[in-house]
Design a protein around this motif. Structure first.
Motif, mmCIF file in Angstrom:
data_model
loop_
_atom_site.group_PDB
_atom_site.id
_atom_site.type_symbol
_atom_site.label_atom_id
_atom_site.label_comp_id
_atom_site.label_asym_id
_atom_site.label_seq_id
_atom_site.Cartn_x
_atom_site.Cartn_y
_atom_site.Cartn_z
ATOM 1 N N THR A 64 21.796 49.464 40.554
ATOM 2 C CA THR A 64 21.027 50.325 39.656
ATOM 3 C C THR A 64 20.512 49.541 38.452
ATOM 4 O OG1 THR A 64 23.066 50.989 38.517
ATOM 5 C CG2 THR A 64 22.307 52.383 40.326
ATOM 6 N N ASP A 65 21.055 48.343 38.223
ATOM 7 C CA ASP A 65 20.584 47.464 37.154
ATOM 8 C C ASP A 65 20.901 46.041 37.574
ATOM 9 O OD1 ASP A 65 19.480 46.602 34.792
ATOM 10 O OD2 ASP A 65 21.249 47.027 33.575
ATOM 11 N N SER A 66 19.942 45.142 37.430
ATOM 12 C CA SER A 66 20.158 43.771 37.889
ATOM 13 C C SER A 66 19.320 42.809 37.061
ATOM 14 C CB SER A 66 19.785 43.648 39.378
ATOM 15 O OG SER A 66 20.050 42.350 39.854
ATOM 16 N N ILE A 67 19.969 42.181 36.058
ATOM 17 C CA ILE A 67 19.335 41.163 35.239
ATOM 18 C C ILE A 67 20.304 39.989 35.136
ATOM 19 C CG2 ILE A 67 17.915 42.806 33.955
ATOM 20 C CD1 ILE A 67 19.892 42.687 31.683
ATOM 21 N N PRO A 68 19.858 38.823 34.660
ATOM 22 C CA PRO A 68 20.754 37.652 34.645
ATOM 23 C C PRO A 68 22.035 37.842 33.850
ATOM 24 C CG PRO A 68 18.483 36.940 34.427
ATOM 25 C CD PRO A 68 18.465 38.431 34.346
ATOM 26 N N SER A 69 22.033 38.686 32.824
ATOM 27 C CA SER A 69 23.225 38.862 31.994
ATOM 28 C C SER A 69 24.202 39.887 32.556
ATOM 29 C CB SER A 69 22.831 39.272 30.576
ATOM 30 O OG SER A 69 22.130 40.503 30.594
ATOM 31 N N ARG A 70 23.740 40.785 33.411
ATOM 32 C CA ARG A 70 24.639 41.805 33.952
ATOM 33 C C ARG A 70 24.042 42.456 35.193
ATOM 34 N NH1 ARG A 70 21.970 44.712 29.858
ATOM 35 N NH2 ARG A 70 20.886 46.550 30.684
ATOM 36 N N THR A 71 24.938 43.012 35.985
ATOM 37 C CA THR A 71 24.520 43.853 37.109
ATOM 38 C C THR A 71 25.371 45.118 37.097
ATOM 39 O OG1 THR A 71 26.066 42.811 38.664
ATOM 40 C CG2 THR A 71 23.837 41.885 38.550
ATOM 41 N N ILE A 72 24.784 46.195 37.576
ATOM 42 C CA ILE A 72 25.505 47.444 37.778
ATOM 43 C C ILE A 72 25.197 47.914 39.189
ATOM 44 C CG2 ILE A 72 25.861 49.812 36.997
ATOM 45 C CD1 ILE A 72 24.730 49.002 34.284
ATOM 46 N N CYS A 73 26.238 48.161 39.966
ATOM 47 C CA CYS A 73 26.019 48.632 41.326
ATOM 48 C C CYS A 73 27.046 49.697 41.685
ATOM 49 C CB CYS A 73 26.048 47.478 42.332
ATOM 50 S SG CYS A 73 27.592 46.544 42.364
ATOM 51 N N ASN A 129 31.607 52.534 40.515
ATOM 52 C CA ASN A 129 30.613 51.727 39.805
ATOM 53 C C ASN A 129 31.215 50.369 39.467
ATOM 54 O OD1 ASN A 129 28.886 53.866 39.918
ATOM 55 N ND2 ASN A 129 28.880 54.299 37.725
ATOM 56 N N ILE A 130 30.435 49.304 39.672
ATOM 57 C CA ILE A 130 30.888 47.941 39.404
ATOM 58 C C ILE A 130 29.961 47.328 38.362
ATOM 59 C CG2 ILE A 130 31.475 45.704 40.403
ATOM 60 C CD1 ILE A 130 31.458 47.155 43.160
ATOM 61 N N TYR A 131 30.521 46.977 37.204
ATOM 62 C CA TYR A 131 29.756 46.386 36.113
ATOM 63 C C TYR A 131 30.160 44.917 36.004
ATOM 64 C CZ TYR A 131 29.398 51.353 34.913
ATOM 65 O OH TYR A 131 29.187 52.706 34.947
ATOM 66 N N THR A 132 29.223 44.014 36.222
ATOM 67 C CA THR A 132 29.486 42.574 36.148
ATOM 68 C C THR A 132 28.683 41.981 35.000
ATOM 69 O OG1 THR A 132 29.840 42.450 38.543
ATOM 70 C CG2 THR A 132 29.400 40.384 37.388
ATOM 71 N N THR A 133 29.377 41.342 34.057
ATOM 72 C CA THR A 133 28.740 40.796 32.861
ATOM 73 C C THR A 133 29.054 39.314 32.709
ATOM 74 O OG1 THR A 133 29.004 42.935 31.760
ATOM 75 C CG2 THR A 133 28.506 41.045 30.353
ATOM 76 N N VAL A 134 28.061 38.533 32.325
ATOM 77 C CA VAL A 134 28.218 37.099 32.078
ATOM 78 C C VAL A 134 28.134 36.853 30.578
ATOM 79 C CG1 VAL A 134 27.190 34.815 32.401
ATOM 80 C CG2 VAL A 134 27.218 36.444 34.288
ATOM 81 N N ARG A 135 29.028 36.032 30.043
ATOM 82 C CA ARG A 135 28.973 35.690 28.620
ATOM 83 C C ARG A 135 29.428 34.247 28.417
ATOM 84 N NH1 ARG A 135 34.403 36.711 26.352
ATOM 85 N NH2 ARG A 135 35.680 37.690 27.969
ATOM 86 N N LEU A 136 28.866 33.623 27.416
ATOM 87 C CA LEU A 136 29.278 32.271 27.038
ATOM 88 C C LEU A 136 30.328 32.384 25.944
ATOM 89 C CD1 LEU A 136 28.299 29.376 27.886
ATOM 90 C CD2 LEU A 136 27.069 29.328 25.727
ATOM 91 N N LEU A 137 31.409 31.624 26.067
ATOM 92 C CA LEU A 137 32.465 31.654 25.066
ATOM 93 C C LEU A 137 32.065 30.833 23.853
ATOM 94 C CD1 LEU A 137 35.528 31.112 27.431
ATOM 95 C CD2 LEU A 137 34.630 33.274 26.564
ATOM 96 N N LYS A 138 32.623 31.187 22.687
ATOM 97 C CA LYS A 138 32.324 30.448 21.471
ATOM 98 C C LYS A 138 32.922 29.054 21.497
ATOM 99 C CE LYS A 138 32.024 34.665 18.700
ATOM 100 N NZ LYS A 138 32.585 35.441 17.578
ATOM 101 N N GLU A 139 34.059 28.894 22.181
ATOM 102 C CA GLU A 139 34.687 27.587 22.358
ATOM 103 C C GLU A 139 35.243 27.494 23.781
ATOM 104 O OE1 GLU A 139 34.592 25.088 20.512
ATOM 105 O OE2 GLU A 139 34.275 25.769 18.451
#
Length: 291
Positions: free
Chosen positions: A108-117, A181-191
């Motif tokens: 239902t949402d699919s962009i490089p930073s997150r997906t929702i399915c 619902n499956i929410y997948t999120t990508v994030r860069l850590l500060k360190e």
């Protein structure tokens, strides 16, 4: 860390993971023009996929790429106070759309930073199916530190978390109206905090920092590993004044941001346990650092 801010910006925050600020009575048009102008001058290009750029009077989302790296900009105006809120997230080179997903799930949402399915598969089965898919790709599973007083709380949702080279993946698996619902999120850590390759059970929280894991390294090897890696991050070890110990090591490291970090290493039978956490005033009242 060096991304500029708009004139009049408040609530400023910069880190390797992104930039955040607010502008009283700012407009989406000004913010998108600012983002494009500053990033394009630095060599970033707006994504060629029109689905990844959405701009209206109330908000915007934009994706920029450069040498395989990705930046995601989220811009919105708060109806309550009319503040413009600007957030720029560094995603590294990880694309959420290309990560493992459950077969047959409907996106239902699919962009490089997150997906929702959504899937008809139960949360437990989704978790079991996804968990083994990430390790062959170099991802290491971790979990949040336990919350005191919540040991007996039974949750209906499930989650998975993975680390690799300073990038984290958060997967939330939630039952909703008979579906999952499956929410997948990508994030860069500060360190990118040091974790020995032999560590399997990892507890990690970025803010406030908490890192704990058992390792097969000896006490001396674990100490040397962490000293080397923390020094490479720009931290400086304070002089140790305590008595030497064959089973425990404690040291305080001063970080570039002025927030000291406490390293504790303990040998117990066949394993060595490593913990990193923020230094507190209480540390000065307890045992001294040990060699």
């Amino acid at each position: 860390r060096t991304f500029p801010m708009m004139d009049g910006a408040t609530r400023r925050e910069n880190s390797p993971a992104g930039a955040h600020f607010s502008v009283p009575n700012g407009t989406v048009a000004d913010a998108t023009a600012f983002a494009r102008g500053k990033l394009e001058a630095l060599g970033w290009k707006t994504s060629a996929d029109p689905k990844l750029t959405t701009i209206n009077d109330f908000g915007a989302q934009m994706l920029f790429t450069k040498n395989g790296q990705r930046l995601y900009a989220a811009i919105g105006v708060s109806p309550a106070d009319k503040n413009l809120n600007f957030a720029l997230f560094h995603l590294g080179n990880t694309d959420a759309r290309k990560l493992p997903h459950v077969a047959g799930a409907e996106f239902t949402d699919s962009i490089p930073s997150r997906t929702i399915c959504t899937t008809s598969t139960k949360p437990d089965d989704v978790q079991k199916a996804l968990r083994p898919m990430f390790a062959p790709l170099g991802w290491r599973e971790f979990r949040d530190p336990p919350i005191r007083g919540m040991e007996g709380y039974v949750r209906e949702d499930r989650s998975l978390k993975f680390l690799q080279n300073g990038t984290a993946i958060d997967i939330m698996i939630m039952p909703v109206s008979g579906k999952t619902n499956i929410y997948t999120t990508v994030r860069l850590l500060k360190e990118q905090w040091p974790i020995d390759p032999s560590a399997v059970t990892i507890e990690f929280q970025e803010d406030p920092l908490f890192l704990f894991y058992p390792t097969k390294l000896s006490l001396d090897e674990a100490v040397e590993f962490n000293r080397r890696e923390l020094t490479a991050l720009g931290l400086k070890e304070r002089k140790i004044t305590g008595e030497p110990s064959k089973t425990a090591f404690k040291a305080t490291f001063d970080a570039p941001d002025g927030k000291p970090i406490k390293l504790e290493v303990v040998r117990n039978h066949e394993l060595t346990f490593v913990m990193l956490r923020p230094w507190t005033d209480e540390d000065d009242k307890g045992d001294t650092d040990k060699k």
